[in-house]
Write a protein that holds these residues in place. Sequence first.
Motif, PDB file in Angstrom:
ATOM      1  N   LEU A  27       4.365  -5.488  -6.261  1.00 31.64           N
ATOM      2  CA  LEU A  27       5.452  -4.688  -5.691  1.00 31.64           C
ATOM      3  C   LEU A  27       5.675  -3.415  -6.497  1.00 31.64           C
ATOM      4  O   LEU A  27       6.361  -2.498  -6.054  1.00 31.64           O
ATOM      5  N   LYS A  28       5.134  -3.367  -7.701  1.00 26.08           N
ATOM      6  CA  LYS A  28       5.459  -2.268  -8.606  1.00 26.08           C
ATOM      7  C   LYS A  28       4.249  -1.470  -9.082  1.00 26.08           C
ATOM      8  O   LYS A  28       4.409  -0.366  -9.580  1.00 26.08           O
ATOM      9  N   ASN A  29       3.052  -2.063  -9.002  1.00 24.24           N
ATOM     10  CA  ASN A  29       1.973  -1.387  -9.742  1.00 24.24           C
ATOM     11  C   ASN A  29       0.890  -0.799  -8.834  1.00 24.24           C
ATOM     12  O   ASN A  29       0.961  -0.865  -7.605  1.00 24.24           O
ATOM     13  N   GLU A  30      -0.106  -0.241  -9.486  1.00 28.46           N
ATOM     14  CA  GLU A  30      -1.165   0.475  -8.764  1.00 28.46           C
ATOM     15  C   GLU A  30      -1.994  -0.483  -7.902  1.00 28.46           C
ATOM     16  O   GLU A  30      -2.277  -0.188  -6.748  1.00 28.46           O
ATOM     17  N   TYR A  31      -2.343  -1.663  -8.439  1.00 23.18           N
ATOM     18  CA  TYR A  31      -3.247  -2.491  -7.634  1.00 23.18           C
ATOM     19  C   TYR A  31      -2.575  -3.057  -6.381  1.00 23.18           C
ATOM     20  O   TYR A  31      -3.243  -3.486  -5.456  1.00 23.18           O
ATOM     21  N   GLY A  32      -1.217  -3.012  -6.358  1.00 18.86           N
ATOM     22  CA  GLY A  32      -0.526  -3.519  -5.168  1.00 18.86           C
ATOM     23  C   GLY A  32      -0.314  -2.460  -4.102  1.00 18.86           C
ATOM     24  O   GLY A  32       0.239  -2.741  -3.021  1.00 18.86           O
ATOM     25  N   LYS A  33      -0.769  -1.232  -4.417  1.00 25.83           N
ATOM     26  CA  LYS A  33      -0.442  -0.094  -3.547  1.00 25.83           C
ATOM     27  C   LYS A  33      -0.904  -0.274  -2.097  1.00 25.83           C
ATOM     28  O   LYS A  33      -0.152  -0.052  -1.154  1.00 25.83           O
ATOM     29  N   LYS A  34      -2.139  -0.742  -1.947  1.00 26.77           N
ATOM     30  CA  LYS A  34      -2.661  -0.844  -0.570  1.00 26.77           C
ATOM     31  C   LYS A  34      -1.996  -1.992   0.190  1.00 26.77           C
ATOM     32  O   LYS A  34      -1.825  -1.917   1.403  1.00 26.77           O
ATOM     33  N   LEU A  35      -1.627  -3.032  -0.520  1.00 30.61           N
ATOM     34  CA  LEU A  35      -0.905  -4.130   0.149  1.00 30.61           C
ATOM     35  C   LEU A  35       0.477  -3.630   0.580  1.00 30.61           C
ATOM     36  O   LEU A  35       0.928  -3.907   1.699  1.00 30.61           O
ATOM     37  N   ARG A  36       1.146  -2.888  -0.292  1.00 29.04           N
ATOM     38  CA  ARG A  36       2.462  -2.343   0.084  1.00 29.04           C
ATOM     39  C   ARG A  36       2.321  -1.454   1.315  1.00 29.04           C
ATOM     40  O   ARG A  36       3.121  -1.489   2.243  1.00 29.04           O
ATOM     41  N   HIS A  37       1.257  -0.674   1.288  1.00 30.15           N
ATOM     42  CA  HIS A  37       1.015   0.246   2.397  1.00 30.15           C
ATOM     43  C   HIS A  37       0.803  -0.530   3.696  1.00 30.15           C
ATOM     44  O   HIS A  37       1.375  -0.195   4.738  1.00 30.15           O
ATOM     45  N   LEU A  38      -0.014  -1.579   3.628  1.00 32.00           N
ATOM     46  CA  LEU A  38      -0.296  -2.397   4.821  1.00 32.00           C
ATOM     47  C   LEU A  38       1.011  -2.995   5.357  1.00 32.00           C
ATOM     48  O   LEU A  38       1.288  -2.956   6.560  1.00 32.00           O
ATOM     49  N   ILE A  39       1.817  -3.536   4.458  1.00 31.42           N
ATOM     50  CA  ILE A  39       3.060  -4.183   4.896  1.00 31.42           C
ATOM     51  C   ILE A  39       4.007  -3.144   5.494  1.00 31.42           C
ATOM     52  O   ILE A  39       4.609  -3.370   6.551  1.00 31.42           O
ATOM     53  N   ALA A  40       4.107  -1.988   4.818  1.00 33.78           N
ATOM     54  CA  ALA A  40       5.021  -0.949   5.331  1.00 33.78           C
ATOM     55  C   ALA A  40       4.603  -0.495   6.728  1.00 33.78           C
ATOM     56  O   ALA A  40       5.440  -0.153   7.562  1.00 33.78           O
ATOM     57  N   LYS A  41       3.284  -0.517   6.983  1.00 35.32           N
ATOM     58  CA  LYS A  41       2.801  -0.006   8.264  1.00 35.32           C
ATOM     59  C   LYS A  41       2.888  -1.038   9.388  1.00 35.32           C
ATOM     60  O   LYS A  41       3.237  -0.731  10.514  1.00 35.32           O
ATOM     61  N   LYS A  42       2.580  -2.312   9.053  1.00 33.77           N
ATOM     62  CA  LYS A  42       2.379  -3.271  10.143  1.00 33.77           C
ATOM     63  C   LYS A  42       3.353  -4.428  10.201  1.00 33.77           C
ATOM     64  O   LYS A  42       3.363  -5.187  11.160  1.00 33.77           O
ATOM     65  N   TYR A  43       4.136  -4.617   9.130  1.00 30.79           N
ATOM     66  CA  TYR A  43       4.983  -5.814   9.092  1.00 30.79           C
ATOM     67  C   TYR A  43       6.406  -5.431   8.716  1.00 30.79           C
ATOM     68  O   TYR A  43       6.689  -4.286   8.385  1.00 30.79           O
ATOM     69  N   ALA A  44       7.277  -6.435   8.759  1.00 27.99           N
ATOM     70  CA  ALA A  44       8.655  -6.183   8.331  1.00 27.99           C
ATOM     71  C   ALA A  44       8.924  -6.988   7.062  1.00 27.99           C
ATOM     72  O   ALA A  44       8.951  -8.225   7.107  1.00 27.99           O
ATOM     73  N   LEU A  45       9.088  -6.285   5.962  1.00 31.92           N
ATOM     74  CA  LEU A  45       9.447  -6.954   4.713  1.00 31.92           C
ATOM     75  C   LEU A  45      10.929  -7.284   4.810  1.00 31.92           C
ATOM     76  O   LEU A  45      11.769  -6.392   4.929  1.00 31.92           O
ATOM     77  N   LYS A  46      11.258  -8.574   4.818  1.00 33.91           N
ATOM     78  CA  LYS A  46      12.641  -8.981   5.081  1.00 33.91           C
ATOM     79  C   LYS A  46      13.419  -9.294   3.818  1.00 33.91           C
ATOM     80  O   LYS A  46      14.616  -9.097   3.750  1.00 33.91           O
ATOM     81  N   MET A  47      12.743  -9.858   2.836  1.00 34.82           N
ATOM     82  CA  MET A  47      13.512 -10.314   1.675  1.00 34.82           C
ATOM     83  C   MET A  47      12.655 -10.369   0.418  1.00 34.82           C
ATOM     84  O   MET A  47      11.471 -10.701   0.480  1.00 34.82           O
ATOM     85  N   ILE A  48      13.285  -9.982  -0.706  1.00 32.40           N
ATOM     86  CA  ILE A  48      12.652 -10.206  -2.014  1.00 32.40           C
ATOM     87  C   ILE A  48      13.674 -10.943  -2.866  1.00 32.40           C
ATOM     88  O   ILE A  48      14.830 -10.519  -2.975  1.00 32.40           O
ATOM     89  N   ILE A  49      13.246 -12.031  -3.461  1.00 34.48           N
ATOM     90  CA  ILE A  49      14.119 -12.717  -4.431  1.00 34.48           C
ATOM     91  C   ILE A  49      13.392 -12.690  -5.764  1.00 34.48           C
ATOM     92  O   ILE A  49      12.277 -13.221  -5.900  1.00 34.48           O
ATOM     93  N   ASP A  50      14.011 -12.040  -6.699  1.00 36.25           N
ATOM     94  CA  ASP A  50      13.371 -11.887  -7.994  1.00 36.25           C
ATOM     95  C   ASP A  50      13.673 -13.104  -8.855  1.00 36.25           C
ATOM     96  O   ASP A  50      14.839 -13.431  -9.080  1.00 36.25           O
ATOM     97  N   LEU A  51      12.625 -13.751  -9.313  1.00 33.05           N
ATOM     98  CA  LEU A  51      12.799 -14.954 -10.151  1.00 33.05           C
ATOM     99  C   LEU A  51      12.193 -14.702 -11.526  1.00 33.05           C
ATOM    100  O   LEU A  51      11.785 -15.631 -12.211  1.00 33.05           O
ATOM    101  N   GLU A  52      12.117 -13.413 -11.888  1.00 34.78           N
ATOM    102  CA  GLU A  52      11.385 -13.047 -13.103  1.00 34.78           C
ATOM    103  C   GLU A  52      11.870 -13.831 -14.323  1.00 34.78           C
ATOM    104  O   GLU A  52      11.095 -14.206 -15.178  1.00 34.78           O
TER     105      GLU A  52
END
Length: 510
Positions: A191-216
Amino acid sequence: MNLSKTASLYGIRSNGGFHGDVFTSPMVVRYMLDIVGYNVNSDLRNIRILEPSCGEGEFVIEIAHRLLHSAALYHFDANEAFQRNVRAYDIDERKIEHCRKRLTDIGISPSGKNLQVANFLKCKAEKTDIVVGNPPYIRYENIPKDMRDFCRCNYSTFHYRCDLYVPFFEKTLSLLSESGCHCFICSNRWLKNEYGKKLRHLIAKKYALKMIIDLEQSDAFQEEVLAYPSITVIKADKPSNKISYGEVRKVDELPNLQISKRDIPTDDDWTNIFSSISTNDTFKTIEQQGFKIGIGAATGADAVFVSCDLPEKVETELILPSINARDLRGNQFNWHGEYLLNPYNSDGTLVDLVNYPLANAYLEQHRERLSARHIARKSPAKWYKTIDRISPNLLTQPKILLPDMSGNTFVFVDDGLFYPLHNIYYITGRSSVQLRLLAAFLMSDFVRCQLSAVTNTMNGGFSRWQSQHLRKLRIPDLNAISEKDIQQILAFYECREISSINNKINELYG
Ligand SMILES: C[S@@+](CC[C@H](N)C(=O)[O-])C[C@H]1O[C@@H](n2cnc3c(N)ncnc32)[C@H](O)[C@@H]1O
């Protein structure tokens, strides 16, 4: 020793466990099935559900329990519904066997289609209404080369030094039915770094991100691991512009989680989702308040350009006292007496060494080494230039010094005596007093929480100072603070009383 297939595939962790083998705690499993709507009181007979890397069956067993409960309520055959609708995979035959046994123990007889020993990323899988799971986290360097090559050819999100869980997202998302729902517990790094960029892009384009629960900060797994987990809920729906965000420190807080609505960023940078503070009249970025953020000078050959003996070796007008992260370790300002050789005139041109015979002799001794640097190969006549231009007026400016990765809790202000080198970020501007005030805020929990939200923390729990993160921080508007409060905060800063600074910030901003 009979090593499992994942062990031989991805290697053994430092704690003796296998890379990719971290099982989800039952509380998290139950919560995730609740939020995707796989509830005990619903009629589950026709809901298809997929677990792509089921391990010993943490999710699958809970799914079976819920199906049995639902079957009793709605009068259908749980075994038949399980066989028709539940699909689970694991690459490790022993885990699948274990899972099969657990299912049999509760009265479910899985078929070969329900539990499959397979590399999920390579096998053919059916469409589904729900995806749940905890995919394997395998860092790029631990993924076997043939698997990396396969992922690069077959998954468009496999980008840069990608982790194996990223293609698990891509494949499972592609299997969602029209109103399908996807819920993974997984490292939040994508969700934060360079290697996740294309996944974020795919989700932003084709899906609806509904919820994030941070359990860090929480205990989401059955053993303690440094995994930075988040639960994400993604729907096969039109992209939305708001998501629900929550964070918990203990998994038993999950059922009473406080949710807030956050804007989904319109670009690839999603880090603002994690920051609860937006810019407004009270909070502004560091740059909006008239400060400048920079990084110290890189020379390309510190062994030549930075040294304690330079005052004896070259002309005084060419040297500047320099500071690097080593001088600021352990919350101590401990200058090691090093100087930086500055080969530039005040107008930014390179000095003519004819005018500096001592520097000329010194640099000539190291000519071969200096000329081999990339920067010198590009313009051989300027073989003694540094990678970054050096501006002596930075030396005399007051500045905040932020050594990257130091783990310091104190933030130093230099009153204009040192030139920062490349492992230090610095902030200049306004006055020395204002810089001290800003330094006090940078030491506070108020900023540290923002920082750990926008950056991935290092092992050991501290966040890195880096200019891209510094630029995102929200700081109380320094112009709006009363003189009395300023004096108090400055006094706490000088005495390094971080808890008093925190209390003051709480008092002022709640
Ligand atoms: C993090 S564990 C999670 C297990 C289970 N989902 C849970 O939450 O308890 C990841 C699992 O992925 C499996 N695995 C690793 N690579 C896989 C692959 N390419 N295809 C399917 N399963 C895989 C491992 O054997 C391991 O059981």
